[in-house]
Design an enzyme around this catalytic site. Structure first.
Site, PDB file in Angstrom:
ATOM      1  N   SER A  82     -30.983  18.087 -49.415  1.00  0.00           N
ATOM      2  CA  SER A  82     -31.789  17.719 -50.572  1.00  0.00           C
ATOM      3  C   SER A  82     -30.896  17.139 -51.681  1.00  0.00           C
ATOM      4  CB  SER A  82     -32.611  18.935 -51.031  1.00  0.00           C
ATOM      5  OG  SER A  82     -33.677  18.532 -51.849  1.00  0.00           O
ATOM      6  N   ASP A 207     -42.222  17.577 -44.279  1.00  0.00           N
ATOM      7  CA  ASP A 207     -41.591  17.657 -45.603  1.00  0.00           C
ATOM      8  C   ASP A 207     -42.480  17.036 -46.680  1.00  0.00           C
ATOM      9  OD1 ASP A 207     -39.852  17.632 -47.792  1.00  0.00           O
ATOM     10  OD2 ASP A 207     -38.115  17.087 -46.586  1.00  0.00           O
ATOM     11  N   HIS A 235     -39.123  21.063 -45.553  1.00  0.00           N
ATOM     12  CA  HIS A 235     -37.949  20.628 -46.315  1.00  0.00           C
ATOM     13  C   HIS A 235     -36.685  21.431 -45.986  1.00  0.00           C
ATOM     14  CE1 HIS A 235     -36.204  18.293 -49.545  1.00  0.00           C
ATOM     15  NE2 HIS A 235     -35.810  19.376 -50.183  1.00  0.00           N
TER      16      HIS A 235
END
Length: 256
Positions: A82, A207, A235
Site C-alpha cells: 500500500s 481490493d 487489500h
C-alpha cells in the site's frame, strides 16, 4: 537524528525489507515473518512516525524513502504494501543499485483517481484527512475495515489489522495526515517506466482501495514488470493468503 525502528530476522543470503501501509506498523507482518525468515534475512521496519519510529513529523515521500534507506542493507529485495509500495518504488527510482528486486503489494503508483485512471476518489481521501482531526482512532479503524471488505475471512482479517494498530501507540495526527497527503498527490506512473530491476506487482481481486482495473493498464505501461492477482484477497493478501504469498516471494528469490 531520529532512528527508525528496525528488526532483522533470519540468515538467508538475500535480504528482504518489508514496508507496511498507512496507519500501521511492522507487527502487520507477524503472520508471515517466521516463514520468510527461513528463506531470507528479513528486515521489519516501522516507517518514520509510525509504530515505534517516534519523533518524526509529516514527511514527503522522498524524505521518507531517504530516512528508511539510511538504516537499510546495501542491497535487498524491497517489498512495500500500500503506502509502503510508494516508499519502496521511490527507493527503486532514486537508488536502483540498492534494489535487487521491487515488489509492490496492493499498491498503486497513483492512489488517487484521475482522468481515465481508477483509484480512490480525492474527496474520500480529503474526508479521511478531515475526520482525522475529529476522531482519529475511529478514522483509522474505518480505513482498516475498507481493506478487508469482501473476503471470506474479512472479519478475522480486520481484527488482525486492528490488533496490529492497537499493539503500539497511535501515530501522531500530522504523521497520518502526511501519509494521506502522499496517497492523494503522488503519481509515479511515468517514472516507474524506467526501472530495470525485476519488478513484481501483487494485487487482491476484491481490493476496494486499489481497483483491479489498474492491473492491465500497468501491464501495458510497464511491460518489464510482472503482475499477479490473488483471486479471493482484498487489500491485505499476505493476511488472507499467507502461504501463497510467501511462495511467490521464495520463487522471486530464485530469480534475483
Amino acid at each position: 537524528m531520529n532512528n527508525i525502528w528496525w528488526q532483522t530476522k533470519g540468515q538467508g543470503n538475500v535480504h528482504l525489507v518489508l514496508l507496511h501501509g498507512w496507519g500501521l506498523n511492522a507487527e502487520v507482518w507477524r503472520c508471515i515473518d517466521e516463514e520468510l525468515s527461513s528463506h531470507f534475512t528479513l528486515h521489519l521496519v516501522d516507517l518514520p512516525g509510525f509504530g515505534r519510529s517516534r519523533g518524526f513529523g509529516a514527511m514527503s515521500l522522498a524524505d521518507m524513502a531517504e530516512a528508511v534507506l539510511r538504516q537499510a542493507p546495501d542491497k535487498a529485495i524491497w517489498l512495500g504494501w500500500s503506502l509502503g509500495g510508494l516508499v519502496a518504488s521511490q527507493i527503486a527510482l532514486t537508488h536502483p543499485e540498492r534494489v535487487q528486486a521491487l515488489v509492490t503489494v496492493a499498491s498503486s503508483p497513483c492512489f488517487s483517481a484521475r482522468d481515465e485512471w481508477p483509484g480512490i476518489k480525492p474527496d474520500v481521501l480529503a474526508g479521511f484527512q478531515q475526520q482525522l482531526s475529529d476522531d482519529f482512532q475511529r478514522t483509522v479503524e474505518r480505513f482498516l475495515a475498507l481493506q478487508t471488505m469482501g473476503t471470506e475471512t474479512a472479519r478475522q482479517d480486520a481484527r488482525a489489522l486492528k490488533k496490529t494498530v492497537l499493539a503500539l501507540p497511535m501515530p501522531e495526527v500530522d504523521v497520518l495526515n502526511g501519509g494521506l497527503e502522499i496517497l492523494k498527490t503522488v503519481d509515479l506512473r511515468q517514472p516507474l517506466q524506467n526501472v530495470s530491476m525485476p519488478f513484481l506487482r501483487l494485487y487482491g481481486y476484491l481490493d476496494g482501495l486499489v481497483p483491479r482495473k489498474v492491473v492491465p493498464m500497468l501491464d501495458k505501461l510497464w511491460p518489464h514488470s510482472e503482475s499477479y492477482i490473488f483471486a479471493k484477497a482484498a487489500h491485505a493478501p499476505f493476511i488472507s493468503h499467507p502461504a501463497e504469498f510467501c511462495r511467490m516471494l521464495v520463487a522471486l528469490k530464485q530469480r534475483v
